[in-house]
Design an enzyme around this catalytic site. Structure first.
Site, PDB file in Angstrom:
ATOM      1  N   SER A 174       0.812  -1.214   0.000  1.00  0.00           N
ATOM      2  CA  SER A 174       0.000   0.000   0.000  1.00  0.00           C
ATOM      3  C   SER A 174       0.843   1.261   0.000  1.00  0.00           C
ATOM      4  O   SER A 174       0.340   2.347  -0.232  1.00  0.00           O
ATOM      5  CB  SER A 174      -0.912   0.005   1.220  1.00  0.00           C
ATOM      6  OG  SER A 174      -0.136  -0.044   2.391  1.00  0.00           O
ATOM      7  N   HIS A 202      -5.189  -4.582  -0.781  1.00  0.00           N
ATOM      8  CA  HIS A 202      -5.274  -3.587  -1.862  1.00  0.00           C
ATOM      9  C   HIS A 202      -5.462  -4.196  -3.240  1.00  0.00           C
ATOM     10  O   HIS A 202      -5.835  -3.499  -4.180  1.00  0.00           O
ATOM     11  CB  HIS A 202      -4.026  -2.691  -1.855  1.00  0.00           C
ATOM     12  CG  HIS A 202      -4.018  -1.773  -0.686  1.00  0.00           C
ATOM     13  ND1 HIS A 202      -4.558  -0.508  -0.709  1.00  0.00           N
ATOM     14  CD2 HIS A 202      -3.590  -1.957   0.584  1.00  0.00           C
ATOM     15  CE1 HIS A 202      -4.444   0.054   0.472  1.00  0.00           C
ATOM     16  NE2 HIS A 202      -3.855  -0.811   1.285  1.00  0.00           N
ATOM     17  N   LYS A 233     -11.780  -1.685   0.807  1.00  0.00           N
ATOM     18  CA  LYS A 233     -11.102  -0.843  -0.186  1.00  0.00           C
ATOM     19  C   LYS A 233     -11.877  -0.908  -1.509  1.00  0.00           C
ATOM     20  O   LYS A 233     -12.901  -0.254  -1.625  1.00  0.00           O
ATOM     21  CB  LYS A 233      -9.643  -1.266  -0.263  1.00  0.00           C
ATOM     22  CG  LYS A 233      -9.025  -1.169   1.165  1.00  0.00           C
ATOM     23  CD  LYS A 233      -7.580  -1.351   1.231  1.00  0.00           C
ATOM     24  CE  LYS A 233      -7.068  -1.502   2.659  1.00  0.00           C
ATOM     25  NZ  LYS A 233      -7.378  -0.435   3.587  1.00  0.00           N
TER      26      LYS A 233
HETATM   27  C1  LIG Z   1      -2.118  -4.050   3.440  1.00  0.00           C
HETATM   28  C2  LIG Z   1      -3.237  -3.824   4.415  1.00  0.00           C
HETATM   29  N1  LIG Z   1      -3.631  -4.830   5.202  1.00  0.00           N
HETATM   30  C3  LIG Z   1      -4.629  -4.678   6.090  1.00  0.00           C
HETATM   31  C4  LIG Z   1      -5.294  -3.482   6.220  1.00  0.00           C
HETATM   32  C5  LIG Z   1      -6.370  -3.353   7.234  1.00  0.00           C
HETATM   33  O1  LIG Z   1      -7.604  -3.405   6.628  1.00  0.00           O
HETATM   34  P1  LIG Z   1      -8.863  -2.656   7.249  1.00  0.00           P
HETATM   35  O2  LIG Z   1      -8.719  -1.207   6.912  1.00  0.00           O
HETATM   36  O3  LIG Z   1     -10.027  -3.313   6.612  1.00  0.00           O
HETATM   37  O4  LIG Z   1      -8.806  -2.881   8.725  1.00  0.00           O
HETATM   38  C6  LIG Z   1      -4.934  -2.415   5.398  1.00  0.00           C
HETATM   39  C7  LIG Z   1      -5.664  -1.122   5.437  1.00  0.00           C
HETATM   40  O5  LIG Z   1      -5.465  -0.228   6.076  1.00  0.00           O
HETATM   41  C8  LIG Z   1      -3.859  -2.577   4.499  1.00  0.00           C
HETATM   42  O6  LIG Z   1      -3.456  -1.554   3.736  1.00  0.00           O
END
Ligand SMILES: Cc1ncc(COP(=O)(O)O)c(C=O)c1O
Length: 387
Positions: A174, A202, A233
């Protein structure tokens, strides 16, 4: 005590404040009564205000009411939770899946349930914080390998022969928008008898012909033991999931504490995820548009002098270094009604503060042209690119 700590955060240029939106998370948003072009949203397919999703939420509220009323193992499981889990398993090509309340909770809950102090976890240096927290909570030995570097992974793995272990990596990172070298990582995992977990938060809905994520992008469906993703997302909803073998999912249902000890997601949220999954599967044109936008903007940014790496993903990072420069750049864009957030430590390593642009399928060419012109202007003002 807190004042002092806050002063330190401010002195390091790392103080953050909340910005409040007054409209859906779309290509254009309203903030403090003003319109902004949104270029920092993870809603990659631009579905947050899609009529089919809002209708699905309304219908679910009519049928099921609002809250779920309990954790999944007590009273909070609905038939649509089961349907979503079946559909996610089919989408990811696995035997089963389990929905968690957030992606963060999926990572923390799954990793800490799977590994314990007798395990070793090999973790990419730039994995998401929720992966890192899950690894820490498990009590396992954590061995960090160089970012997207199979040779370093191999060398670290061979230093721990015969151990019960897990390799964990983000699929699409990300921060830089780069993609993990999954073919090599799958091969290393197989050869050394290690489990492989991929966080596809992502990439789900974005990469692969059917939006199946990084494994589909590489044609490796079935090569991942533990497939994690989010609904928060591209799917314009909330929640996370883990998909894999039936035994893994049954085990997590019985042991993942973030699953067991938290009230289930509301039926409305689940209904939105189901409706979004349907769009992801049936409307590949959204993905094509998104990735075409991305290729266009990357090429244009490079042409005017920004050092932008070439990844086929909707995340474009412009690394600026110092946090104050990133904040200044972002604020000047905000003055021009362009919403691009500055990303600073602890989200990124020290010295790599940046602007991160996240594109949406629903941006228009005019939106992108306007964004490019403003980013170029500010880049020249701040001396990031030549005047
Ligand atoms: C790579 C990654 N894993 C996990 C998450 C966590 O997901 P969530 O926002 O649904 O808690 C995110 C988001 O922030 C992320 O970018």
């Amino acid at each position: 005590m807190f004042d002092e700590k806050l002063q330190q955060i401010k002195a390091g240029g790392l103080y953050r404040h909340l910005k409040y939106l007054q409209s859906p998370q779309s290509a254009h948003v309203k903030m403090a009564g003003e319109d902004f072009l949104m270029l920092s949203s993870n809603s990659y397919l631009g579905l947050c205000a899609d009529d089919r999703l809002t209708q699905a939420a309304c219908d679910a509220i009519e049928q099921y009411g609002t809250g779920s009323g309990g954790s999944r193992l007590t009273t909070g499981s609905y038939d649509i939770h089961k349907k979503l889990e079946e559909e996610i398993a089919a989408f990811k090509g696995t035997e089963a899946a389990l929905v968690f309340n957030t992606g963060y909770m999926a990572n923390v809950g799954a990793i800490s349930a799977i590994a314990d102090k007798n395990w070793v976890i090999f973790s990419d240096r730039l994995n998401h914080a929720s992966v890192i927290d899950g690894c820490r909570l498990s009590g396992a030995e954590i061995v960090v390998y160089a970012h997207c570097d199979p040779a370093d992974l191999e060398s670290k793995v061979t230093q721990h022969p015969g151990r019960q272990g897990l390799i964990v990596t983000d699929g699409l990172f990300s921060v830089d928008g780069d993609i993990a070298p999954l073919p090599q990582i799958v091969e290393i995992a197989r050869r050394h008898g290690l489990l492989l977990m991929v966080d596809d938060a992502h990439a789900t809905g974005v990469l692969g012909d059917n939006g199946g994520g990084t494994a589909e992008y590489f044609g490796l469906q079935g090569g991942i033991d533990i497939s994690m993703g989010t609904f928060s997302k591209a799917l314009a909803s909330e929640g996370g999931f883990v998909a894999g073998k039936r035994a893994l999912i049954d085990y997590l249902t019985n042991t993942a504490r973030s699953f067991i000890f938290s009230t289930a997601l509301s039926p409305a949220t689940i209904a939105v995820s189901l409706a979004a999954l349907d769009i992801v599967r049936t409307e590949p044109a959204l993905r094509k548009t998104l990735l075409a936008h991305c290729a266009w903007l990357r090429a244009k940014l490079r042409a005017v002098g920004f050092a932008v790496p070439d990844h086929p993903t909707p995340i474009i990072s412009i690394v600026l270094g110092r946090p104050d420069v990133a904040v200044d750049f972002s604020e000047r864009l905000m003055e021009r009604r362009i919403f691009i957030s500055a990303i600073r430590p602890p989200t990124v390593p020290a010295g790599t503060s940046r602007l991160r642009i996240n594109l949406m399928a629903t941006h228009t060419k005019d939106d992108l042209t306007q964004a490019l012109s403003c980013i170029e202007d500010v880049g020249r003002e701040l001396g990031v690119i030549k005047a």
